[in-house]
Motif scaffolding. Structure first.
Motif, mmCIF file in Angstrom:
data_model
loop_
_atom_site.group_PDB
_atom_site.id
_atom_site.type_symbol
_atom_site.label_atom_id
_atom_site.label_comp_id
_atom_site.label_asym_id
_atom_site.label_seq_id
_atom_site.Cartn_x
_atom_site.Cartn_y
_atom_site.Cartn_z
ATOM 1 N N GLU A 98 -73.014 20.742 51.452
ATOM 2 C CA GLU A 98 -72.415 19.984 52.845
ATOM 3 C C GLU A 98 -73.373 20.151 53.908
ATOM 4 O O GLU A 98 -73.422 19.752 54.959
ATOM 5 C CB GLU A 98 -70.896 20.027 53.273
ATOM 6 N N ASP A 121 -58.676 27.986 47.517
ATOM 7 C CA ASP A 121 -58.494 26.785 47.799
ATOM 8 C C ASP A 121 -60.116 26.161 47.459
ATOM 9 O O ASP A 121 -61.280 25.935 47.554
ATOM 10 C CB ASP A 121 -58.648 25.570 49.359
ATOM 11 N N GLU A 160 -60.958 23.387 45.898
ATOM 12 C CA GLU A 160 -61.634 22.151 46.610
ATOM 13 C C GLU A 160 -62.680 22.830 47.158
ATOM 14 O O GLU A 160 -63.573 21.454 47.957
ATOM 15 C CB GLU A 160 -61.065 20.840 47.243
ATOM 16 N N LYS A 161 -62.066 23.057 48.550
ATOM 17 C CA LYS A 161 -62.993 23.551 49.741
ATOM 18 C C LYS A 161 -63.952 24.929 48.914
ATOM 19 O O LYS A 161 -65.076 24.940 49.840
ATOM 20 C CB LYS A 161 -62.200 23.835 50.518
ATOM 21 N N CYS A 162 -63.958 25.197 47.852
ATOM 22 C CA CYS A 162 -65.094 26.905 47.017
ATOM 23 C C CYS A 162 -66.535 26.192 46.954
ATOM 24 O O CYS A 162 -66.427 25.251 46.440
ATOM 25 C CB CYS A 162 -64.039 27.351 46.544
ATOM 26 N N ILE A 163 -67.165 26.726 47.376
ATOM 27 C CA ILE A 163 -68.621 26.477 46.920
ATOM 28 C C ILE A 163 -69.512 27.327 46.552
ATOM 29 O O ILE A 163 -70.202 27.454 45.873
ATOM 30 C CB ILE A 163 -69.288 26.079 48.575
ATOM 31 N N CYS A 188 -65.446 35.068 53.850
ATOM 32 C CA CYS A 188 -65.580 33.442 53.217
ATOM 33 C C CYS A 188 -65.923 33.150 54.059
ATOM 34 O O CYS A 188 -65.638 32.858 55.068
ATOM 35 C CB CYS A 188 -64.385 32.850 52.576
ATOM 36 N N VAL A 216 -66.789 29.796 54.007
ATOM 37 C CA VAL A 216 -66.395 28.662 54.794
ATOM 38 C C VAL A 216 -64.732 28.511 55.726
ATOM 39 O O VAL A 216 -63.726 29.218 54.580
ATOM 40 C CB VAL A 216 -65.604 27.671 53.258
ATOM 41 N N GLU A 217 -64.624 27.663 56.528
ATOM 42 C CA GLU A 217 -63.329 27.281 57.297
ATOM 43 C C GLU A 217 -61.963 27.673 56.393
ATOM 44 O O GLU A 217 -62.616 26.394 55.815
ATOM 45 C CB GLU A 217 -63.876 26.656 58.434
ATOM 46 N N CYS A 224 -60.903 27.970 53.425
ATOM 47 C CA CYS A 224 -60.896 28.195 52.223
ATOM 48 C C CYS A 224 -60.303 29.616 51.685
ATOM 49 O O CYS A 224 -59.616 28.676 50.202
ATOM 50 C CB CYS A 224 -62.417 28.532 51.579
#
Lengths: 440, 460
Positions: free
Chosen positions: A96, B341, B343-346, B411, B413-414, B416
């Protein structure tokens, strides 16, 4: 003052070094992932987050040491690695946002170590074992350095006058200046590896003598010159590797035509096209018998050369060089279409009958890969698709004769960093074997 | 548009944002420009006893590439002549009648000195006086600043001297360099203060020079503690604000509180208001970026209020104070667990290492088919595809998760990793209640064990 002399070198290293400020900002952007994908993606498994964290904290000695611990050719790899396919391609920030520029940060740390003349690696205690390494390219240097760290005596033989193999002779200057490759060889030399130049197996270097004199041999002989196309007038075609070599060692004498054709669409072909364009060719066209989907150049190299203004002629096969005496005037070609998939999974190009046409040109360069190592038959080493065959431990069918680097790369794409890893793992195997044989 | 206008101890300002008494409000020219930029008020840099300043007076705490997470200073009160300051204060006030202009003062601890400075300030037409009981360096050694703020009786006494002569509102600014800030706050109120402001700066040393071992910043080879402020102190300021704003004596007195300490953005401001602040003072963020930040402060606060249908700051002032609780009154049966989440996890896996190394070992790494795998990779595996496709992902074992919240905090990612509230598995009970009905469990681990078994509390 001679105006020619003040003109900047058109092939000068493309990317500038990061400033301290840029490096710190970028290093601080790194998330410091745990068990990081960049480290996994790196064939030498450099602890990337760790070396980047150390840039952020101002521990550049530690940063360079972290890199060298996994990869003695960190300076070369920082410049020539296809990072988009490796560390940077795996960066979690890539999806992203922009991935961390791992390659340039690595160069920053390696430049620091080099500029300060730091000796960050030490030789191990002498073991009394002797290893001969044939070839001083990435695999050979890596293996030599790792073996010196373990205390083995190392003699590196190279058929050329300078060490470094393709890093010295075959990678375009704008990616890696020759000084970087030579400095790396110097570092291996300062670890105590002994170098003998202009010694070539089968010429003035006897394999049997090596086997007698040394406890193990590591063959890192790379590949050969560009193969023959087998078309009339081929003797007038410039060998791409020879052209790159001259551009690195004697740039002023590189002769470039006005309307240049490059046959091939791999990374070396891209480099040849870049040299031709940057050294003054008005038009440069790459001729390839398949399409852009099958070309072996990395995507980023393809993008780069397109931005340089190089054009492409796909589905085109050279048939004959047209010449007026010694002067090239054109290349007769034939149109192709794609057929069945071959064993590598690429579509086979099939000629279209009666489609011959002529491309006007005054210089043709070929860069269609490299010849397989010719040594195998001479030495009695088993091969696989022409490449030296090794087992999991990088050992050939001949006991205590190991091999690594491009000469064993029967599958996958050859790269400097893969060669470095081969040398490292082969050194480990050699060490294990020699330790066993000493009864230790 | 939400109404940001503020009336603080009778002092009006078009918005709640005032420059704190500090370098940004050092001169008429500066305050004039701040008002042009839109600041609602300014507390003039402290005037009073004669002083001399030094170079290298501001130190800074940088972290992870972020400059000036905190600033410290050994700058004293205004070193400009008193008459110049007084003249400029009068000029600014005349030019900006709608803005709050308060003058901070600090003089020797005797009634005459205070009486004189109060009269001089009142002659300028200023809207109020702020008594600087907070300065922790240079002035405190002379019996002023935090030397006063640290002793509730002194606070009371000096405040009463001032109140005896002042006809304009008197604000007492408190030092955080004290174990319990409520004491001096009560002292100020007992002395008749019309308002309180907090916090002043914290004692600090920001750095040591690793080349020459000097204290940084170095002042002729030496250095010492200075007053620390900026984003890094905000949590401390919020706690002190809440302590004072919820103190029964302060509440009964009705004195308003001007909040400050690390306010950098409108979000901070909203939090200060929710914990009881009636006006907001800002310094470090202005020293970092200039007066122009007032635009986002006002705009952001106003837009947030609109989105929440809050019409005026009065509607939300102190709204979060009722949520304050001592530990012993928290519900021990409350349960939340971390949920990632996917889907959001990088897959940076920072949560994994934080949980595994330092918290409660309840995050596993799962491969693509859901098997728990150890970290690491085969030495012969490489390339972006192998590194990403086969990368294990972190998954919380919710039964073992104590809900400590560390993974949520690390984390990057906001949204996540969320802390998900689970239905309680046992009746609500606080430590106070429990120790009342079952005093044995507060003294005896065996009794605690029995209680846990009865109620099904499992600690792995």
């Amino acid at each position: 003052m001679d105006r020619e002399e003040v003109r900047p070198d058109p092939l000068a290293e493309l990317l500038p070094a990061l400033s301290d400020h840029e490096a710190t900002l970028e290093a601080n952007r790194c998330l410091f992932c745990f068990d990081a994908p960049c480290t996994h993606a790196c064939p030498t498994h450099i602890d990337v987050p760790n070396f980047i964290k150390k840039i952020a904290t101002g521990n550049l000695i530690g940063s360079a040491s972290t890199i060298l611990k996994s990869n003695l050719l960190g300076a070369t790899c920082a410049r020539v690695c296809p990072v988009q396919e490796l560390c940077e391609g795996a960066c979690v920030l890539g999806a992203e946002h922009r991935p961390i520029t791992v390659g340039r940060l690595q160069r920053y740390s390696m430049d620091f170590a080099s500029d300060k003349g730091l000796e960050l690696i030490r030789p191990g205690n002498p073991t009394g074992k002797r290893v001969a390494i044939v070839g001083s390219g990435a695999a050979g240097l890596s293996c030599a350095g790792e073996l010196r760290k373990l205390g083995h005596e190392v003699v590196v033989f190279d058929k050329r006058g300078l060490p470094g193999g393709l890093s010295t002779y075959g990678i375009i200057k704008l990616r890696e200046p020759i000084e970087v490759a030579l400095a790396e060889a110097d570092m291996i030399s300062s670890l105590g590896a002994h170098f003998e130049y202009e010694r070539e197996l089968g010429q003035n270097l006897d394999f049997k003598e090596l086997q007698a004199e040394f406890d193990a041999i590591f063959l890192a002989v790379g590949l050969g010159w560009t193969p023959r196309l087998g078309i009339p007038g081929e003797e007038l075609i410039v060998d791409g590797l020879a052209m790159i070599e001259q551009s690195k060692t004697d740039e002023k004498r590189v002769v470039v035509g006005d309307k240049v054709l490059v046959i091939g669409a791999g990374n070396t072909a891209v480099d040849c096209a870049t040299i031709a364009k940057r050294l003054g060719a008005r038009a440069v066209t790459m001729v390839y018998r398949r399409t852009e989907c099958e070309m072996s150049a990395y995507d980023h190299e393809y993008d780069f050369v397109k931005a340089e203004g190089v054009r492409f002629k796909f589905l085109t096969q050279p048939v004959a060089v047209l010449h007026d005496g010694e002067k090239v005037v054109g290349l007769e070609c034939r149109s192709m279409q794609l057929g069945e998939l071959d064993e590598s999974g690429r579509a086979t190009p099939v000629p279209i009958e009666g489609s011959e046409f002529i491309i006007e040109t005054d210089q043709i360069i070929k860069a269609i890969g490299q010849e397989k190592p010719a040594l195998a038959a001479l030495l009695g080493i088993d091969t696989i698709r022409g490449f030296l065959k090794v087992n999991e431990e990088f050992e050939t069918n001949l006991p205590n004769v190991f091999a690594g680097g491009d000469c064993i790369r029967a599958t996958g794409s050859a790269s400097t960093v893969m060669a470095v890893q081969d040398g490292k793992m082969a050194a480990d195997s050699i060490h294990k074997k020699l330790s066993l044989s000493s009864g230790g | 548009m939400a109404d940001l206008s503020t009336v603080f101890a009778g002092i009006k300002s078009p918005n709640p944002f005032w420059l704190a008494s500090a370098p940004p409000s050092n001169s008429g020219e500066q305050v004039h420009r701040a008002f042009e930029a839109g600041w609602g008020g300014a507390v003039w840099k402290t005037i009073g006893a004669p002083v001399l300043n030094v170079s290298n007076r501001y130190g800074a705490f940088h972290y992870g590439g972020q400059k000036m997470v905190g600033i410290n200073n050994v700058e004293l009160i205004s070193d400009r002549p008193l008459d110049v300051n007084l003249r400029e204060i009068a000029e600014v006030k005349r030019a900006w009648p709608d803005r709050a202009l308060i003058v901070s003062a600090m003089v020797e601890s005797n009634p005459d000195a205070w009486r004189q400075i109060v009269r001089q300030i009142e002659d300028t037409g200023a809207d109020g006086i702020e008594l600087n009981y907070g300065c922790p360096h240079g002035m405190s050694e002379r019996g002023m600043g935090s030397a006063v703020g640290q002793v509730p009786e002194y606070c009371e006494q000096i405040t009463s001297w001032v109140k005896n002569v002042a006809t304009i509102p008197v604000i007492v600014k408190l030092t955080p360099n004290i174990t319990n800030i409520v004491g001096p706050a009560r002292g100020a109120v007992a002395g008749g203060a019309d308002a309180i402001s907090l916090i002043n700066t914290l004692n600090s040393i920001t750095a040591v020079n690793l080349d020459n071992f000097e204290i940084s910043p170095n002042i002729g080879g030496k250095g010492g503690h200075g007053g620390f402020a900026g984003p890094a102190v905000k949590p401390i300021a919020l706690n002190m604000l809440a302590a004072v704003a919820s103190d029964e004596v302060i509440v009964r007195s009705g004195v308003p509180i001007s909040g400050m300490g690390g306010i950098s953005a409108w979000r901070d401001a909203a939090e200060f208001v929710l914990l009881g602040a009636s006006s907001l003072q800002v310094c470090t963020a202005v020293m970092h970026y200039g007066f122009r930040i007032i635009d986002d402060l006002c705009d952001g606060l106003s837009n947030w209020m609109d989105s929440k249908q809050i019409e005026s700051l009065n509607d939300i002032r102190g709204k979060s104070l009722s949520r304050l609780s001592a530990f012993q009154d928290l519900d021990l049966a409350f349960r939340a667990v971390a949920r990632i989440d996917q889907e959001k996890c990088i897959q940076c896996n920072l949560c994994y290492v934080a949980c595994n190394d330092t918290a409660h070992q309840c995050i596993d790494l799962h491969n693509a088919i859901g098997q728990v795998v150890p970290p690491g990779h085969d030495v012969r595996s490489n390339g972006k595809k192998e590194a990403t496709v086969n990368r294990p992902r972190p998954v919380v074992r919710e039964d073992d998760c104590v809900g400590c919240r560390l993974c949520h905090n690390v984390c990057p990612v906001e949204g996540c990793i969320e802390m998900v509230e689970l239905p309680p598995s046992r009746p609500a009970v606080t430590w106070s209640e429990l120790s009342h009905v079952r005093p044995d469990i507060t003294q005896d681990w065996d009794a605690m064990k029995r209680y846990r078994e009865e109620t099904g509390i499992h600690i792995h």
